[in-house]
Design a protein around this motif. Sequence first.
Motif, short mmCIF file in Angstrom:
data_model
loop_
_atom_site.label_atom_id
_atom_site.label_comp_id
_atom_site.label_asym_id
_atom_site.label_seq_id
_atom_site.Cartn_x
_atom_site.Cartn_y
_atom_site.Cartn_z
N SER A 182 -23.39 -33.81 -38.05
CA SER A 182 -24.07 -33.37 -39.26
C SER A 182 -23.09 -32.90 -40.32
O SER A 182 -23.18 -33.27 -41.49
N MET A 183 -22.12 -32.09 -39.91
CA MET A 183 -21.14 -31.59 -40.87
C MET A 183 -20.25 -32.71 -41.39
O MET A 183 -19.83 -32.70 -42.56
N ALA A 184 -19.97 -33.70 -40.54
CA ALA A 184 -19.20 -34.86 -41.01
C ALA A 184 -19.97 -35.61 -42.09
O ALA A 184 -19.39 -36.05 -43.10
N PHE A 203 -20.59 -35.29 -49.58
CA PHE A 203 -20.00 -34.35 -50.53
C PHE A 203 -18.83 -35.01 -51.26
O PHE A 203 -18.73 -34.96 -52.50
N ALA A 204 -17.97 -35.65 -50.51
CA ALA A 204 -16.79 -36.30 -51.10
C ALA A 204 -17.19 -37.39 -52.08
O ALA A 204 -16.70 -37.45 -53.21
N ALA A 205 -18.10 -38.27 -51.65
CA ALA A 205 -18.52 -39.37 -52.52
C ALA A 205 -19.24 -38.85 -53.75
O ALA A 205 -19.06 -39.36 -54.87
N SER A 206 -20.06 -37.82 -53.58
CA SER A 206 -20.86 -37.29 -54.69
C SER A 206 -20.02 -36.55 -55.72
O SER A 206 -20.46 -36.35 -56.86
N GLY A 219 -9.12 -28.75 -46.27
CA GLY A 219 -10.30 -29.40 -45.70
C GLY A 219 -10.24 -29.47 -44.18
O GLY A 219 -11.24 -29.21 -43.49
N LEU A 220 -9.05 -29.77 -43.65
CA LEU A 220 -8.89 -29.84 -42.20
C LEU A 220 -9.06 -28.47 -41.54
O LEU A 220 -9.74 -28.33 -40.52
N GLU A 221 -8.43 -27.45 -42.14
CA GLU A 221 -8.53 -26.13 -41.51
C GLU A 221 -9.89 -25.49 -41.77
O GLU A 221 -10.34 -24.65 -40.99
N LEU A 222 -10.58 -25.90 -42.83
CA LEU A 222 -11.97 -25.47 -43.05
C LEU A 222 -12.84 -25.91 -41.88
O LEU A 222 -13.65 -25.13 -41.36
N ALA A 226 -12.41 -32.88 -44.61
CA ALA A 226 -13.26 -32.10 -43.72
C ALA A 226 -14.22 -33.02 -42.96
O ALA A 226 -14.47 -32.81 -41.76
N ALA A 227 -14.73 -34.04 -43.64
CA ALA A 227 -15.62 -35.00 -42.97
C ALA A 227 -14.90 -35.73 -41.84
O ALA A 227 -15.44 -35.88 -40.74
N VAL A 228 -13.68 -36.16 -42.12
CA VAL A 228 -12.87 -36.83 -41.09
C VAL A 228 -12.63 -35.89 -39.91
O VAL A 228 -12.74 -36.29 -38.74
#
Length: 456
Positions: free
Chosen positions: A51-53, A59-62, A258-261, A407-409
Motif C-alpha cells: 500500500s505504501m509503495a 505520489f511521485a507521478a502526481s 525517501g529511503l530512510e523515510l 520511498a515507493a521503491v
Amino acid sequence: MTPEGKRLLNIVILGFAFMFMFTAFQTCGNIEQTVLISFNSTDFHGTGYTSMAIIYGVFAASNLIAPSVVAVIGAQLSMFCSGLLYSAYIAMFIYPFTWSFYTASVLVGVGAAVLWTAQGNVLATNSSERTIGRNSGIFWALLQFSLFFGNLYIYCAWRGHDVITDKDRKTVFISLTVISLVGCFLFFLIRKPDSEPSSSAGEVTESLLQAESNDSSASYSSPESGVGSQARDAFVKSCKMFVTKEMLLLSLCIAYTGLELTFYSGVYGTSIGAMTRFGQDAKSLIGLSGICIGAGEILGGGVFGMLNKCSRFGRNPVVLLGLVTHYIAFYLIFLNIAKDAPVATQAGTDLQAFITPNVGVALLCSFLLGLGDSCFNTQLLSIIGFMFKDNSAPAFAVFKFIQSITAAVAFFYSNYFLLHWQLLILVVSGFLGTITFFGAEWIAESRRSDSDYDSI
C-alpha cells in the motif's frame, strides 16, 4: 498585527494543521503492516508495504501535475481537498476490503502530491531569506509532534496485547479519522500574507507575491485559455527545474531521505513489533518507538532549523551530523534486531542478531533515526526555499517527486529484503547524498555572497 507577524502566524497554523493530519496518517503508516497481519479475513489480501509503495509511486507521478492544481485552485483549497483524501484512507481501515484498500492508496498518493506542493508554496510565500530557516524549523518541529501524540495513544492502547483484535483496530482508526479531519479544517485559518515595502527583510516574500500577482493577472487576460496556460506553465517549470544543476546535485540527498523515510516510518516499527524476544509488550513498543522518533524529529526541527540563521556555519555541518547520527543508528540496529524481522509473519521472529535484544537500544535507535531525518529535511527545505524562491511550487514538487519515488521503491523491496540488505542500501545512499549536498550548498553560498556584494 504586523505583516511579519501575520506570516509567522500562518506558518504556525500550517504546522498545527499538518500536526493533526499526520498524527493520524503517520501513526497509521507505522502500525498498518502489523494491523493487517493480525486482520482475520479470508477475503482480504493486501500488505501495508505494498500500500505504501503504491501511495509513494502515485505520489511521485502526481508531483508533475501538482503545481498545475495548486496554480488553478490555490494553495489553501488544495491542502483541504488533499486532507480529505488522507482522512478517507485512514477511515478505510475501520473495515478494510482489498479493493478499497488499494483504491484509497492511489487516491491518497494523488492528494499527497498536491498537499506537499501547496505546503511548500505557503512556506516560501510567508518567508523571506532571513526567515526561511526559522520558518522551516518551526514547521518541521510542529509537524513531528504528530509522531508523539499518535504513537503515545498506540502504546497505551496496545500494551500487553499479543494480537490486535477487530475492536482494537476499529477504535484506533475511528479516533485517527476524526483527528485527521480536524487538521483539514485548520487550513481555512491561513490568510494571504500582506505585502510590505521593499526591504532587506522582505525582498524574497515581496518577489514571491509579485510573481503570484503576475500569474493571476495572466490568467484573467485570456478567459478562454488562462487556466490551461497557467497549469501548463507550472508543469513546464517543474520539468525544466528537474534538470537544473542545483536540483541534480540535491537529488541524491533527496532520494536518501525517501529511503530512510520508508525505513523509520514503516520498516523499523514493524521489525520491533515482530521481535518475540522483546516479550508480551512487543506490539506496544511500536508506539513507543514512534514517540522516540518524534522526539528526535522535534529536537532536530527546533534546533537545526534555527541554525540556518548563523550563516557562518551554513547547512553542511547539520547534514554531516545527520549522516553520522544515522550511521550510529544503523550499526546498533544491525546488532540488535533480527535480520528477518521486517518480513516476519504474524507469529513474529525468535531469531537473535549479534547481541541479546535490548529494548533500550531499540528505542535509542528510534530517537537517532528521527534526529538524523530532521537534520536532512530541515536543511533541504531551507536550501530549496532559498535557491528556488521565485518558483517555489515547482521546486517543492520536484523535491517530493524524487523523495516519493525512492520511498515507493523502498517500500516495494521491503516486502522481500532482509534487514541487513536494507541497512546497506541506506549506508551507501546516505554517503552519496551528503557529498552532493555539499556541492549544492557551495553554489548557494556563492549566490549569497554575490547578492551581498551587489547590495553594497
